[in-house]
Motif scaffolding. Structure first.
Motif, PDB file in Angstrom:
ATOM      1  N   THR A  71       7.057 -11.750  -2.021  1.00 57.27           N
ATOM      2  CA  THR A  71       7.144 -12.124  -0.611  1.00 57.27           C
ATOM      3  C   THR A  71       7.461 -10.898   0.239  1.00 57.27           C
ATOM      4  O   THR A  71       7.855  -9.846  -0.281  1.00 57.27           O
ATOM      5  N   ASP A  72       7.335 -11.063   1.557  1.00 56.61           N
ATOM      6  CA  ASP A  72       7.753  -9.993   2.468  1.00 56.61           C
ATOM      7  C   ASP A  72       9.230  -9.693   2.308  1.00 56.61           C
ATOM      8  O   ASP A  72       9.659  -8.530   2.399  1.00 56.61           O
ATOM      9  N   ASP A  73      10.030 -10.721   2.066  1.00 60.24           N
ATOM     10  CA  ASP A  73      11.472 -10.519   1.906  1.00 60.24           C
ATOM     11  C   ASP A  73      11.775  -9.654   0.684  1.00 60.24           C
ATOM     12  O   ASP A  73      12.717  -8.848   0.699  1.00 60.24           O
ATOM     13  N   GLU A  74      10.990  -9.807  -0.372  1.00 60.77           N
ATOM     14  CA  GLU A  74      11.195  -8.972  -1.558  1.00 60.77           C
ATOM     15  C   GLU A  74      10.882  -7.514  -1.241  1.00 60.77           C
ATOM     16  O   GLU A  74      11.590  -6.601  -1.686  1.00 60.77           O
ATOM     17  N   VAL A  75       9.826  -7.292  -0.473  1.00 60.51           N
ATOM     18  CA  VAL A  75       9.488  -5.931  -0.044  1.00 60.51           C
ATOM     19  C   VAL A  75      10.614  -5.366   0.811  1.00 60.51           C
ATOM     20  O   VAL A  75      11.042  -4.213   0.638  1.00 60.51           O
ATOM     21  N   ARG A  76      11.099  -6.179   1.742  1.00 58.84           N
ATOM     22  CA  ARG A  76      12.172  -5.729   2.632  1.00 58.84           C
ATOM     23  C   ARG A  76      13.431  -5.380   1.831  1.00 58.84           C
ATOM     24  O   ARG A  76      14.102  -4.371   2.106  1.00 58.84           O
ATOM     25  N   VAL A 122       6.056  -4.361   7.130  1.00 64.65           N
ATOM     26  CA  VAL A 122       7.362  -4.953   6.814  1.00 64.65           C
ATOM     27  C   VAL A 122       8.399  -3.866   7.020  1.00 64.65           C
ATOM     28  O   VAL A 122       8.327  -2.814   6.373  1.00 64.65           O
ATOM     29  N   THR A 123       9.352  -4.096   7.913  1.00 65.72           N
ATOM     30  CA  THR A 123      10.304  -3.055   8.297  1.00 65.72           C
ATOM     31  C   THR A 123      11.708  -3.399   7.830  1.00 65.72           C
ATOM     32  O   THR A 123      12.134  -4.567   7.852  1.00 65.72           O
ATOM     33  N   ALA A 124      12.425  -2.352   7.402  1.00 64.15           N
ATOM     34  CA  ALA A 124      13.838  -2.497   7.038  1.00 64.15           C
ATOM     35  C   ALA A 124      14.528  -1.193   7.400  1.00 64.15           C
ATOM     36  O   ALA A 124      14.210  -0.153   6.832  1.00 64.15           O
ATOM     37  N   GLY A 125      15.447  -1.247   8.374  1.00 61.61           N
ATOM     38  CA  GLY A 125      16.119  -0.032   8.804  1.00 61.61           C
ATOM     39  C   GLY A 125      15.125   0.959   9.367  1.00 61.61           C
ATOM     40  O   GLY A 125      14.321   0.643  10.248  1.00 61.61           O
ATOM     41  N   SER A 126      15.142   2.188   8.816  1.00 64.82           N
ATOM     42  CA  SER A 126      14.257   3.238   9.313  1.00 64.82           C
ATOM     43  C   SER A 126      12.942   3.310   8.555  1.00 64.82           C
ATOM     44  O   SER A 126      12.129   4.199   8.802  1.00 64.82           O
ATOM     45  N   LEU A 127      12.727   2.375   7.620  1.00 63.23           N
ATOM     46  CA  LEU A 127      11.538   2.421   6.778  1.00 63.23           C
ATOM     47  C   LEU A 127      10.580   1.278   7.064  1.00 63.23           C
ATOM     48  O   LEU A 127      10.965   0.235   7.589  1.00 63.23           O
ATOM     49  N   CYS A 128       9.349   1.499   6.662  1.00 63.94           N
ATOM     50  CA  CYS A 128       8.305   0.512   6.896  1.00 63.94           C
ATOM     51  C   CYS A 128       7.370   0.509   5.692  1.00 63.94           C
ATOM     52  O   CYS A 128       7.004   1.569   5.178  1.00 63.94           O
ATOM     53  N   ALA A 129       6.969  -0.667   5.237  1.00 62.45           N
ATOM     54  CA  ALA A 129       5.966  -0.801   4.177  1.00 62.45           C
ATOM     55  C   ALA A 129       4.713  -1.423   4.780  1.00 62.45           C
ATOM     56  O   ALA A 129       4.793  -2.384   5.540  1.00 62.45           O
ATOM     57  N   VAL A 130       3.566  -0.856   4.440  1.00 58.95           N
ATOM     58  CA  VAL A 130       2.288  -1.405   4.886  1.00 58.95           C
ATOM     59  C   VAL A 130       1.791  -2.354   3.797  1.00 58.95           C
ATOM     60  O   VAL A 130       1.653  -1.957   2.630  1.00 58.95           O
ATOM     61  N   VAL A 131       1.520  -3.601   4.186  1.00 56.74           N
ATOM     62  CA  VAL A 131       1.190  -4.640   3.209  1.00 56.74           C
ATOM     63  C   VAL A 131       0.053  -5.511   3.730  1.00 56.74           C
ATOM     64  O   VAL A 131      -0.336  -5.435   4.893  1.00 56.74           O
ATOM     65  N   SER A 132      -0.457  -6.358   2.838  1.00 57.71           N
ATOM     66  CA  SER A 132      -1.366  -7.436   3.213  1.00 57.71           C
ATOM     67  C   SER A 132      -1.186  -8.548   2.197  1.00 57.71           C
ATOM     68  O   SER A 132      -0.498  -8.366   1.181  1.00 57.71           O
ATOM     69  N   ASP A 133      -1.793  -9.693   2.455  1.00 57.51           N
ATOM     70  CA  ASP A 133      -1.756 -10.750   1.451  1.00 57.51           C
ATOM     71  C   ASP A 133      -2.504 -10.287   0.213  1.00 57.51           C
ATOM     72  O   ASP A 133      -3.565  -9.664   0.307  1.00 57.51           O
ATOM     73  N   ALA A 134      -1.953 -10.581  -0.946  1.00 59.78           N
ATOM     74  CA  ALA A 134      -2.579 -10.171  -2.210  1.00 59.78           C
ATOM     75  C   ALA A 134      -3.562 -11.230  -2.675  1.00 59.78           C
ATOM     76  O   ALA A 134      -3.238 -12.423  -2.682  1.00 59.78           O
ATOM     77  N   TYR A 184       0.818  -1.212   0.000  1.00 58.58           N
ATOM     78  CA  TYR A 184       0.000   0.000   0.000  1.00 58.58           C
ATOM     79  C   TYR A 184       0.855   1.267   0.000  1.00 58.58           C
ATOM     80  O   TYR A 184       0.604   2.192  -0.765  1.00 58.58           O
ATOM     81  N   SER A 185       1.823   1.322   0.882  1.00 60.79           N
ATOM     82  CA  SER A 185       2.583   2.559   1.034  1.00 60.79           C
ATOM     83  C   SER A 185       3.850   2.308   1.830  1.00 60.79           C
ATOM     84  O   SER A 185       4.043   1.251   2.437  1.00 60.79           O
ATOM     85  N   VAL A 186       4.710   3.329   1.811  1.00 61.26           N
ATOM     86  CA  VAL A 186       5.971   3.310   2.573  1.00 61.26           C
ATOM     87  C   VAL A 186       5.940   4.466   3.556  1.00 61.26           C
ATOM     88  O   VAL A 186       5.527   5.584   3.204  1.00 61.26           O
ATOM     89  N   THR A 187       6.353   4.212   4.778  1.00 61.47           N
ATOM     90  CA  THR A 187       6.407   5.241   5.807  1.00 61.47           C
ATOM     91  C   THR A 187       7.714   5.114   6.575  1.00 61.47           C
ATOM     92  O   THR A 187       8.472   4.160   6.400  1.00 61.47           O
ATOM     93  N   ASP A 188       7.960   6.093   7.428  1.00 62.03           N
ATOM     94  CA  ASP A 188       9.028   5.965   8.415  1.00 62.03           C
ATOM     95  C   ASP A 188       8.569   4.990   9.495  1.00 62.03           C
ATOM     96  O   ASP A 188       7.392   4.921   9.827  1.00 62.03           O
ATOM     97  N   LYS A 189       9.498   4.227  10.040  1.00 65.47           N
ATOM     98  CA  LYS A 189       9.095   3.218  11.031  1.00 65.47           C
ATOM     99  C   LYS A 189       8.584   3.846  12.334  1.00 65.47           C
ATOM    100  O   LYS A 189       7.986   3.151  13.164  1.00 65.47           O
ATOM    101  N   GLN A 190       8.785   5.161  12.506  1.00 65.04           N
ATOM    102  CA  GLN A 190       8.246   5.849  13.676  1.00 65.04           C
ATOM    103  C   GLN A 190       6.769   6.186  13.512  1.00 65.04           C
ATOM    104  O   GLN A 190       6.121   6.637  14.457  1.00 65.04           O
ATOM    105  N   HIS A 191       6.235   5.973  12.332  1.00 66.15           N
ATOM    106  CA  HIS A 191       4.817   6.248  12.092  1.00 66.15           C
ATOM    107  C   HIS A 191       3.976   5.360  13.015  1.00 66.15           C
ATOM    108  O   HIS A 191       4.276   4.160  13.173  1.00 66.15           O
TER     109      HIS A 191
END
Length: 237
Positions: free
Chosen positions: A83-88, A33-45, A6-13
């Motif tokens: 996969t989540d790993d691909e997003v990460r 799904v978090t990587a470093g200081s970033l976060c992606a909001v996801v769901s199963d497709a 859906y979107s990318v945010t800062d992990k502090q969101h």
């Protein structure tokens, strides 16, 4: 099953996702799904994802909820990873780009403006203000025109329409540009001659809206201004 992003945010969101439904007929819960200081909001497709009104609305609702609490990089409908790993991995590879863009979009929303012009009103204006067009039109109506007159009048009117609408569009954009951080123009469709998005900071919103109303009023009847916003800043991601 893939992963819908859906979107990318800062992990502090704060990521207030409770009560939101994802895309699909039987949507799964939203997750991060978090990587470093970033976060992606996801769901199963879902397997049969289509741009149905229900799913487009669900996608938009997620963006609006996230926007209410912080800066978001909203992704357009339909982005699916394996996969989540691909997003990460994507978050890690583009971390600098995403972080910079989040900073640029902080405290901003998108406003989209479409403008159309009444064709009959514009034609009357051209015939009143363009002597060559008026003369050709009079000759055709009086039956004194040569066989090529109708074609020449059509070409002349088309040129006048393009020139006038390009000038009008440029004037509208320049009047609003001082109140926007960025501007993105899109090819208009249908009867519209202007389709432009503005990235507007919160502290400029009132001035932007006031100026848009003033411009629409000054340009008078025959023009249809349609302003939509505040929106997630899709055009500036």
């Amino acid at each position: 099953m893939g992963v819908y992003v859906y979107s990318v945010t800062d992990k502090q969101h704060p990521l207030r996702l409770d009560g939101l439904r994802g895309v699909g007929e039987s949507p799964g819960p939203l997750r991060a799904v978090t990587a470093g200081s970033l976060c992606a909001v996801v769901s199963d497709a879902p397997e049969d994802l289509r741009p149905k009104r229900r799913d487009v609305g669900a996608h938009q609702e997620v963006q609006e909820r996230l926007m209410a609490d912080g800066t978001v990089l909203p992704l357009r409908f339909g982005l699916v990873a394996a996969t989540d790993d691909e997003v990460r991995s994507a978050l890690e590879e583009r971390a600098e780009e995403y972080t910079d863009r989040l900073l640029e979009l902080a405290g901003c929303a998108e406003y989209n403006l479409k403008v159309a012009q009444d064709e009959d009103s514009l034609l009357r204006q051209i015939l009143a203000e363009s002597p060559p067009a008026r003369q050709l039109n009079d000759d055709i109506r009086n039956g004194t025109a040569d066989p090529s007159a109708a074609m020449r009048l059509g070409e002349l009117v088309a040129q006048e329409v393009q020139a006038r609408q390009e000038a009008l569009g440029a004037g509208v954009v320049e009047a609003l540009r001082p109140f926007a951080r960025d501007v993105d123009s899109t090819q208009p469709t249908g009867s519209d001659f202007l389709n432009v998005s503005f990235l507007v900071a919160d502290d400029q919103e009132e001035a932007f809206l006031t100026t848009e109303l003033s411009v629409a009023h000054q340009l008078g009847e025959g023009l249809d201004f349609r302003l939509n916003g505040p929106l997630p800043p899709y055009s500036f991601v």
